[in-house]
Design an enzyme around this catalytic site. Structure first.
Site, PDB file in Angstrom:
ATOM      1  N   PHE A  73      11.786  -2.120 -11.884  1.00  0.00           N
ATOM      2  CA  PHE A  73      12.903  -1.295 -11.592  1.00  0.00           C
ATOM      3  C   PHE A  73      13.413  -1.574 -10.179  1.00  0.00           C
ATOM      4  O   PHE A  73      12.812  -1.309  -9.153  1.00  0.00           O
ATOM      5  CB  PHE A  73      12.386   0.213 -11.658  1.00  0.00           C
ATOM      6  CG  PHE A  73      13.504   1.354 -11.324  1.00  0.00           C
ATOM      7  CD1 PHE A  73      14.411   1.640 -12.192  1.00  0.00           C
ATOM      8  CD2 PHE A  73      13.175   2.006 -10.238  1.00  0.00           C
ATOM      9  CE1 PHE A  73      15.362   2.685 -11.990  1.00  0.00           C
ATOM     10  CE2 PHE A  73      14.060   2.988  -9.808  1.00  0.00           C
ATOM     11  CZ  PHE A  73      15.186   3.320 -10.743  1.00  0.00           C
ATOM     12  N   ALA A  74      14.605  -2.356 -10.004  1.00  0.00           N
ATOM     13  CA  ALA A  74      15.068  -2.829  -8.567  1.00  0.00           C
ATOM     14  C   ALA A  74      16.127  -1.705  -8.067  1.00  0.00           C
ATOM     15  O   ALA A  74      17.318  -1.992  -8.314  1.00  0.00           O
ATOM     16  CB  ALA A  74      15.738  -3.860  -8.814  1.00  0.00           C
ATOM     17  N   LEU A  75      15.625  -0.654  -7.165  1.00  0.00           N
ATOM     18  CA  LEU A  75      16.433   0.368  -6.786  1.00  0.00           C
ATOM     19  C   LEU A  75      16.196   0.400  -5.161  1.00  0.00           C
ATOM     20  O   LEU A  75      17.261   0.175  -4.295  1.00  0.00           O
ATOM     21  CB  LEU A  75      16.304   1.817  -7.088  1.00  0.00           C
ATOM     22  CG  LEU A  75      17.029   2.889  -6.537  1.00  0.00           C
ATOM     23  CD1 LEU A  75      18.495   2.621  -6.735  1.00  0.00           C
ATOM     24  CD2 LEU A  75      16.481   4.157  -7.189  1.00  0.00           C
ATOM     25  N   GLY A 114      16.738  -0.446   3.623  1.00  0.00           N
ATOM     26  CA  GLY A 114      17.497   0.850   4.192  1.00  0.00           C
ATOM     27  C   GLY A 114      17.988   1.770   3.297  1.00  0.00           C
ATOM     28  O   GLY A 114      18.311   2.759   3.363  1.00  0.00           O
ATOM     29  N   GLY A 139     -20.563   6.952   5.457  1.00  0.00           N
ATOM     30  CA  GLY A 139     -20.300   5.799   5.350  1.00  0.00           C
ATOM     31  C   GLY A 139     -19.827   4.766   4.299  1.00  0.00           C
ATOM     32  O   GLY A 139     -19.092   3.888   4.437  1.00  0.00           O
ATOM     33  N   GLU A 141       8.413   7.487  -5.852  1.00  0.00           N
ATOM     34  CA  GLU A 141       9.181   8.231  -7.028  1.00  0.00           C
ATOM     35  C   GLU A 141       9.594   9.569  -6.292  1.00  0.00           C
ATOM     36  O   GLU A 141       9.690  10.474  -7.138  1.00  0.00           O
ATOM     37  CB  GLU A 141       8.509   8.311  -8.297  1.00  0.00           C
ATOM     38  CG  GLU A 141       7.762   7.383  -8.967  1.00  0.00           C
ATOM     39  CD  GLU A 141       8.723   6.074  -9.234  1.00  0.00           C
ATOM     40  OE1 GLU A 141       9.896   6.392  -9.185  1.00  0.00           O
ATOM     41  OE2 GLU A 141       8.263   4.945  -9.203  1.00  0.00           O
ATOM     42  N   ILE A 158       9.702  -3.863  -4.637  1.00  0.00           N
ATOM     43  CA  ILE A 158       9.930  -3.629  -5.924  1.00  0.00           C
ATOM     44  C   ILE A 158       8.715  -4.198  -6.733  1.00  0.00           C
ATOM     45  O   ILE A 158       8.227  -5.133  -6.981  1.00  0.00           O
ATOM     46  CB  ILE A 158      10.996  -4.681  -6.309  1.00  0.00           C
ATOM     47  CG1 ILE A 158      12.366  -4.334  -5.554  1.00  0.00           C
ATOM     48  CG2 ILE A 158      11.209  -4.438  -8.070  1.00  0.00           C
ATOM     49  CD1 ILE A 158      12.507  -2.886  -5.632  1.00  0.00           C
ATOM     50  N   GLN A 167     -15.432  11.909   2.286  1.00  0.00           N
ATOM     51  CA  GLN A 167     -16.315  12.420   3.038  1.00  0.00           C
ATOM     52  C   GLN A 167     -17.693  12.810   2.596  1.00  0.00           C
ATOM     53  O   GLN A 167     -18.752  12.720   3.291  1.00  0.00           O
ATOM     54  CB  GLN A 167     -15.648  13.947   3.267  1.00  0.00           C
ATOM     55  CG  GLN A 167     -16.386  14.813   4.477  1.00  0.00           C
ATOM     56  CD  GLN A 167     -15.932  14.234   5.797  1.00  0.00           C
ATOM     57  OE1 GLN A 167     -15.141  13.490   6.137  1.00  0.00           O
ATOM     58  NE2 GLN A 167     -17.004  14.627   6.835  1.00  0.00           N
TER      59      GLN A 167
END
Length: 386
Positions: free
Chosen positions: A122-124, A128, A336, A359, A156, A332
């Protein structure tokens, strides 16, 4: 093609088995190497999972939204990057083509997508244009029987391995959507690395330089790219991400419970400490609530209710928020070890944060949900305080 629909319970059983045997134990490896192996994608395709929500007519399993959500949770609990393939390929691309593509395009691409013979992305987004998706700068123009695309997309997922791109571009103020094949001259892919989460999702930049796209590969029509095609895709994508939040939170809950039941401090199991119990109690409650919100959204989608969109937004917002909280508590509880990549907690924590961004950010969801609240409830209490 599937001649007879498989019992959904059988699909879910296969999905859980696949998740447990093929990806759960390898998830940290995928994350570390920033690579989802081809054998995993092939197994998903062979199992029919990549066409899970696609009608049987087009080669899919024909799962309803609730069944698809359960499958998404099973895969997502084991590995977020593997689940991301479902979100991108199946929800954002294939489901959108089911609703918005012409029969000619469906015949050309949809069955291949459902069977995993092609991988879609999905190339939206652009450098910018993230939340402000309508501000894309990739452009197109018509020349005889082709459209010419020029521009660049960024962030993407699965562009690094996809065969087919659902691309959004503008001419003046008209945004349109196109299906572009990877091997088209002028398409260039630049892999991206170093991501916070979904590291194995083959994220990349895509540049388009004088790319010729056949007129028939226009999806829905001129000017319908954002208002119709992209919004349809994002609705499907948000539903998938809502279940992804449940999946990650469930995995974190199981991780902290198992650890707290074994880890000793001050001579007792840390699970006997009330403050640890509070974190676990909150997690149990939150995960259950998030799952029910997803199921509510799924039922409304099945009914084709007009409330399905806002309820999906609510589910996505809530599940991504509680996933961040539950994974933080898991870190938490593990102390460690929770900060060490030899345990799953730190990876789950990183993956959960991504869900608050993709999304539609949590802030955008808040605006849409608040607007819904004002429209639905503001009149109800108009007399109070007067």
């Amino acid at each position: 093609m599937h001649e007879e629909k498989e019992d959904p319970s059988g699909v879910q059983q296969r999905a859980r088995h696949f998740a447990e045997t093929d990806i759960a134990k390898r998830a940290s490896e995928f994350d570390r190497k920033e690579h989802l192996p081809k054998d995993v994608i092939t197994k998903m395709a062979d199992a029919g999972f990549l066409g899970a929500a696609v009608p049987e007519k087009w080669g899919g399993l024909g799962l309803d939204p609730l069944e698809y959500g359960e499958l998404t949770e099973s895969i997502g609990k084991a590995c977020a990057s593997t689940r991301a393939l479902l979100t991108v390929h199946t929800s954002l691309v294939a489901e959108t083509l089911v609703e918005r593509a012409s029969n000619r395009l469906k015949e050309k691409y949809l069955t291949d997508l459902a069977l995993g013979r092609r991988i879609g992305c999905f190339a939206l987004s652009e450098a910018g244009a993230g939340s402000d998706a309508a501000s894309v700068t990739t452009v197109y123009r018509r020349e005889q029987d082709v459209f010419i695309l020029d521009g660049r997309k960024k962030w993407i997922s699965f562009a690094g391995v996809a065969d087919l791109f659902l691309v959004f571009a503008k001419e003046n103020d008209l945004t349109s959507a196109f299906l572009v094949e990877r091997n088209t001259p002028g398409v260039e892919i630049r892999p991206m690395s170093g991501m916070l989460g979904n590291r194995a999702a083959h994220m990349a930049e895509i540049s388009f330089t004088g790319v010729e796209v056949p007129v028939e590969n226009l999806v829905s029509g001129i000017g319908l790219g954002f208002g119709l095609v992209a919004n349809t895709a994002l609705h499907h994508g948000r539903y998938s991400i809502a279940w992804a939040g449940v999946a990650i939170a469930q995995a974190a809950l199981e991780t902290m419970c198992a650890y707290a039941a074994e880890r000793e401090q001050f001579g007792v199991k840390i699970g006997s400490q009330q403050l640890v119990q509070k974190m676990i109690a909150d997690a149990v409650t939150q995960v259950g609530a998030a799952r029910e919100l997803c199921r509510r959204a799924g039922r409304l989608r099945m009914e084709r209710s007009t409330d399905a969109v806002i309820e999906t937004n609510i589910a996505k917002y809530f599940s991504s928020t509680i996933a961040q909280q539950v994974t933080s508590d898991a870190v938490q509880v593990l102390g460690g070890n929770g900060c060490w990549d030899q345990y799953p907690a730190e990876r789950l924590f990183r993956e959960a944060k991504v869900l608050e961004i993709i999304e539609g950010t949590s802030q955008l969801q808040q605006l849409m949900i608040a607007d819904h609240g004002f429209k639905k409830f503001a009149g109800s209490g108009s007399g109070w305080g007067k």
